[in-house]
Design an enzyme around this catalytic site. Structure first.
Site, PDB file in Angstrom:
ATOM      1  N   HIS A 196       0.865  -1.190   0.010  1.00  0.00           N
ATOM      2  CA  HIS A 196      -0.077   0.015  -0.065  1.00  0.00           C
ATOM      3  C   HIS A 196       0.940   1.387  -0.062  1.00  0.00           C
ATOM      4  O   HIS A 196       1.756   1.332   1.068  1.00  0.00           O
ATOM      5  CB  HIS A 196      -0.812   0.198   1.199  1.00  0.00           C
ATOM      6  N   ALA A 197       0.694   2.121  -1.178  1.00  0.00           N
ATOM      7  CA  ALA A 197       1.599   3.159  -1.086  1.00  0.00           C
ATOM      8  C   ALA A 197       1.600   4.193   0.134  1.00  0.00           C
ATOM      9  O   ALA A 197       0.584   4.486   0.549  1.00  0.00           O
ATOM     10  CB  ALA A 197       1.218   4.198  -2.348  1.00  0.00           C
ATOM     11  N   HIS A 219       1.086  12.343  -5.806  1.00  0.00           N
ATOM     12  CA  HIS A 219       0.374  12.431  -4.452  1.00  0.00           C
ATOM     13  C   HIS A 219       1.344  12.150  -3.302  1.00  0.00           C
ATOM     14  O   HIS A 219       1.644  12.878  -2.340  1.00  0.00           O
ATOM     15  CB  HIS A 219      -0.705  11.254  -4.323  1.00  0.00           C
ATOM     16  N   GLU A 220       2.119  11.077  -3.385  1.00  0.00           N
ATOM     17  CA  GLU A 220       3.052  10.392  -2.239  1.00  0.00           C
ATOM     18  C   GLU A 220       4.077  11.566  -2.217  1.00  0.00           C
ATOM     19  O   GLU A 220       4.709  12.093  -0.989  1.00  0.00           O
ATOM     20  CB  GLU A 220       3.710   9.067  -2.581  1.00  0.00           C
ATOM     21  N   HIS A 237       3.082  14.464   0.001  1.00  0.00           N
ATOM     22  CA  HIS A 237       3.689  14.596   1.474  1.00  0.00           C
ATOM     23  C   HIS A 237       5.022  14.910   2.037  1.00  0.00           C
ATOM     24  O   HIS A 237       5.210  15.474   2.790  1.00  0.00           O
ATOM     25  CB  HIS A 237       3.339  13.104   1.900  1.00  0.00           C
ATOM     26  N   GLU A 266      -3.293  15.348   2.623  1.00  0.00           N
ATOM     27  CA  GLU A 266      -3.692  14.345   1.622  1.00  0.00           C
ATOM     28  C   GLU A 266      -3.983  15.239   0.403  1.00  0.00           C
ATOM     29  O   GLU A 266      -3.822  14.611  -0.737  1.00  0.00           O
ATOM     30  CB  GLU A 266      -4.815  13.604   2.051  1.00  0.00           C
ATOM     31  N   HIS A 321      -7.630   0.842   5.646  1.00  0.00           N
ATOM     32  CA  HIS A 321      -7.584   1.902   6.759  1.00  0.00           C
ATOM     33  C   HIS A 321      -8.429   1.473   8.178  1.00  0.00           C
ATOM     34  O   HIS A 321      -8.365   1.808   9.086  1.00  0.00           O
ATOM     35  CB  HIS A 321      -8.214   3.173   6.103  1.00  0.00           C
ATOM     36  N   TYR A 333      -9.588  11.953   3.932  1.00  0.00           N
ATOM     37  CA  TYR A 333      -9.523  11.820   2.457  1.00  0.00           C
ATOM     38  C   TYR A 333     -10.437  12.615   1.539  1.00  0.00           C
ATOM     39  O   TYR A 333     -10.342  12.970   0.599  1.00  0.00           O
ATOM     40  CB  TYR A 333      -9.613  10.259   1.895  1.00  0.00           C
TER      41      TYR A 333
HETATM   42 ZN   LIG Z   1      -1.729  10.611   1.103  1.00  0.00          ZN
END
Ligand SMILES: [Zn+2]
Length: 608
Positions: A349-350, A379-380, A383, A407, A507, A517
């Site tokens: 999971h990323a 996306h990552e 962060h 997020e 989650h 999210y």
């Molecule tokens: Zn994220």
């Protein structure tokens, strides 16, 4: 994809924002505490939080990239130490409720009270039991496999396999079996989950919260009830658009599958191209507007070019550096995990990590050459760039303005991955004509609009589970009631209480709050609208890219660098000029699609 996305490790102790907390604690002793004591306490907290947070991130990294009984035990110990310290600090912070301290120290004390996702019970035996349950739940998901024929281990399917099968529309029987197959991983979690709820509530109550869900809702710089109303207000702004997308999709699925999909009523959950029906991108071929093919397919381009995962990550990094952000450190490239290792079990999971809370940022994902993973990388990295922007703040302020902000950032950048941008980075020769926008908008709506109700309901379920309104013997029914109410989907077959379908969503066993999210989906369009304006884009919102806009980068970085040192409305104001979250940016973005859907749906029943 992004609902998928993502867990932000390394933050377990760092607080998540909240000013006015309806906390029931009272100061256990106020008489002898002084402002100097408060300062000393906060210094210790910042120092200890850093030390335990780093140890926890290191242990967590090893556990998730090399799952064994031993790494599980090590990670559980590190988490337990961090969680216990967090619980202790949260309690101790109440001693300074009536001490006159500077404003930023007051904010730190308040953040401490609302910082925990999980509050451990004070009884060491129970605390130990809780840590073990958490590690067991996470591993049960990480190792989760559906084995159609247990005598043939090669036929076993992990989440990647299941995801791939469900992504291809057509064979209803295969889709149903695969959907049902994946949901066999979670019934064994149910007993652990019910016990986790009891134990974590004990911890939350010791801190003065009614339960763990109430604790989660207290982190948003406003009273918990007001926050719940904010969510309703935002959902009401976008619900009409969701209903249109749902009705149109249902009609198309009815054409494809016949009476297996009712012309009115809920859509079967296994036919939407995703295990959780939270992202409908994969059924695009079934719902594509006619003559709206953009003429290119990013997945095909990546595959044809055999673009290595590392290059995909470099591409993502380049977007951020084009805005003026510093390049990622050497350690990022050395320590990240970009592909699924062949020799061991990992949690694929990323996720994005900030292991030393300063420079040691990393990404952990199993990259494949798909448009989805290309977006997930952006996306990552969002962060990681956020983490670096606030690295100079006191440790307790090193987090996003609220958890939706973290997020939203990478997704905001991903909205700038437009055809013109792909041309500029030479992945595409020529951008399609604007008349083809409908296809791209539909693709994006299937990803983003379809996610919104799911993004809301996961915590609607959990908040009620934590409060006791939903009891273990109603876990599954309540889950499906909410999925019907918000998403308008139904399970493909009867789901009694011998199933535990919420557990088949990462989650839930991982205990990551989910409302972030939903907020992120609202905020990213609001950010994109503002940044596009700052970048001077006068095109329709869906054609704006902020790539290479130093002005937009400057405004973005100003907000990111605030971390959570100020209430989130101030951070929002820094970027957008408004203190209120606003889902009308979504309505603006999708306006052309919305108009087109109105025409298609004339005389069709909307809703279920
Ligand atoms: Zn994220």
């Amino acid at each position: 994809m992004q609902g998928l996305g993502i867990r932000d490790s390394g933050f377990v102790l760092a607080a998540f924002g909240a000013l006015s907390i309806a906390c029931a604690q009272t100061a256990s002793s106020t008489g002898s505490t002084t402002p100097a004591d408060a300062k000393k306490f906060l210094d210790t907290v910042n120092e200890t939080t850093l030390k335990l947070g780093v140890a926890q991130a290191q242990a967590g990294w090893v556990q998730q990239t090399y799952i064994t009984d031993d790494t599980e035990a090590i990670a559980a110990r590190a988490s337990q130490a961090a969680n216990e310290a967090g619980a202790r600090f949260a309690k101790e912070s109440t001693k300074y409720d009536k001490v006159d301290v500077p404003a930023d120290q007051r904010r730190m004390l308040n953040l401490l009270k609302t910082s925990l996702v999980l509050a451990t019970p004070s009884d060491p035996k129970e605390s130990d039991e809780l840590s073990k349950i958490m590690a067991r739940l996470e591993s049960a998901y990480g190792k989760g496999k559906w084995c159609p024929d247990p005598s043939k281990p090669d036929t076993c399917k992990n989440i990647d396999d299941v995801t791939r099968i469900l992504a291809v529309p057509g064979n209803e029987k295969v889709l149903r079996e695969t959907w049902e197959g994946w949901h066999t991983i979670s019934p064994p979690m149910k007993k652990d989950y019910a016990r986790f709820v009891e134990l974590s509530n004990k911890g939350a109550r010791a801190l003065g919260f009614a339960d763990t869900g109430a604790m989660w809702r207290s982190k948003y710089d406003m009273p918990p009830d007001e926050f719940t109303k904010e969510l309703d207000r935002l959902w009401d702004q976008v619900r009409p658009l969701y209903l249109k997308l749902h009705a149109y999709t249902r009609a198309k699925l009815h054409e494809k599958y016949g009476d297996g999909v009712p012309a009115s009523g809920p859509i079967p959950a296994h036919l939407l191209g995703n295990v959780w029906a939270q992202d409908w991108s994969n059924i695009y071929p079934l719902v594509a507007p006619p003559n709206a093919d953009p003429g290119f397919n990013l997945t095909d381009i990546l595959k044809k070019r055999k673009m290595p995962p590392l290059d995909m990550v470099r591409s993502g990094e380049r977007f951020y550096t084009s805005l003026g952000f510093a390049a990622l450190p050497k350690t990022f490239w050395e320590r990240s995990l970009f592909v699924r290792p062949k020799d061991r079990e990992v949690v694929c999971h990323a996720s994005a990590w900030d292991v030393d809370f300063v420079e040691d940022v990393r990404v952990k994902m199993c990259i494949e050459q798909t448009a989805e993973d290309f977006t997930t990388i952006h996306h990552e990295l969002g962060h990681n760039f956020y983490q670096r922007a606030y690295k100079d703040l006191p440790v307790l302020f090193r987090d996003s303005a609220n958890d939706g902000f973290h997020e939203a950032i990478g997704d905001t950048i991903a909205l700038s991955v437009t055809p013109e941008y792909l041309v500029r980075i030479k992945l595409l020769d020529k951008a399609p004509d604007p008349s083809r926008d409908l296809g791209l908008l539909m693709t994006r709506a299937l990803e983003k609009i379809s996610f919104l109700p799911f993004g809301l309901l996961v915590d609607q379920w959990r908040w009620k589970v934590f409060s006791g309104e939903i009891k273990p013997e109603q876990y599954n029914k309540a889950w499906w009631d909410l999925r019907l109410k918000y998403q308008g989907v139904a399970p493909p077959s009867a789901r009694g209480e011998d199933f535990f379908d919420p557990g088949a969503k990462y989650h839930v066993p991982d205990n990551t709050p989910y409302t972030r999210y939903f907020l992120a989906h609202i905020l990213q369009f609001q950010f994109h609208r503002s940044l596009s304006k700052i970048a001077g884009c006068t095109l329709p919102l869906n054609r704006c890219s902020t790539y290479e806009s130093a002005e937009a980068g400057k405004r973005l970085e100003a907000m990111l660098a605030m971390g959570q040192s100020r209430p989130w409305p101030e951070a929002l104001d820094t970027l957008t000029g408004s203190r209120q979250m606003d889902a009308t940016a979504i309505v603006d973005y999708f306006a052309p699609l919305s108009t087109w859907l109105d025409e298609q749906l004339k005389g069709t029943q909307i809703g279920w």
